[in-house]
Design a protein around this motif. Sequence first.
Motif, short mmCIF file in Angstrom:
data_model
loop_
_atom_site.label_atom_id
_atom_site.label_comp_id
_atom_site.label_asym_id
_atom_site.label_seq_id
_atom_site.Cartn_x
_atom_site.Cartn_y
_atom_site.Cartn_z
N PRO A 27 0.82 -1.22 0.00
CA PRO A 27 0.00 0.00 0.00
C PRO A 27 0.85 1.26 0.00
O PRO A 27 1.94 1.29 0.58
CB PRO A 27 -0.80 -0.13 1.31
CG PRO A 27 -0.81 -1.60 1.61
CD PRO A 27 0.52 -2.10 1.13
N GLY A 65 -1.50 -9.47 5.14
CA GLY A 65 -1.12 -8.32 5.95
C GLY A 65 0.30 -8.35 6.45
O GLY A 65 0.75 -7.43 7.14
N CYS A 83 0.24 -6.49 1.19
CA CYS A 83 -1.07 -6.86 1.74
C CYS A 83 -1.26 -8.36 1.86
O CYS A 83 -2.13 -8.83 2.60
CB CYS A 83 -2.18 -6.26 0.89
SG CYS A 83 -2.18 -6.82 -0.83
N THR A 117 2.12 2.70 3.28
CA THR A 117 3.08 1.94 4.08
C THR A 117 4.38 2.73 4.19
O THR A 117 4.95 3.14 3.19
CB THR A 117 3.37 0.57 3.45
OG1 THR A 117 2.16 -0.19 3.37
CG2 THR A 117 4.39 -0.20 4.28
#
Length: 246
Positions: A160, A235, A188, A163
Amino acid sequence: MLHNIDLNKMNQLMKENKDAKQIISQLLENHHTAVSTIAHEIRNPLTLVSSALQVMEIQHPEVKDFSHWSQMHEDVDFMCSLLNELSSFNNSDSLHYSVFSIGQLLKNIAVSFAISLDEHDNHIEFSSDIAPDLHDFTGDKIKLEEVLLNILKNAQEAIPTDTLHGSIHMKAEQIADMLIIKITDNGCGISADHLESIFEPFTTYKQNGTGLGLSLSKRIIEAHGGTISVNSVPGKETLFTLRLPM
């Protein structure tokens, strides 16, 4: 479109029956020809449409303000990209062999990818660990480069933009007669229910994806007699592992 399970069944049948081998080989050749012809026939007029839109923008700049104009541009570009990837997928198991330094190729890819990150994604740190004693490799240099850049690009897109400390790492080493390449990112991740299908043609879980990149990569690696696998913790981390016989 033939799926991997279809091709595996065909390959097994061809090994067991010589008559079936001749028939299936002809069917596969006809299939490849048909896909290439369809892609070619669609791409030509689509290219003309794209060119016409560009000319209209030059001659009438006000069209840029029209409702849905930019979306139409994106849709045409997506279709062109899809057709290009379809052609590549269709010819992915047709290799042009040469003997080359796989170590040097990996270093070139690492440098090229690092430069692209510096230009666009400063929040992502890329590192590589390429063993210095890799033997020369016999295979399709261009298609292997395509595979690695595709996986690296996927890793980049998986991180992302918000981040703070994104990271991508590529490691390559030779164990016995096997080249092992691992690409890891802290993006992710991929959910467990998606892992089994990400290599299937036209399966994608990202916006504007064609669903052919990873299936194309898998076919190219398997055409070299290798394997590609993925492990992921949503994640936290995703790891792609490529194994290629030297």
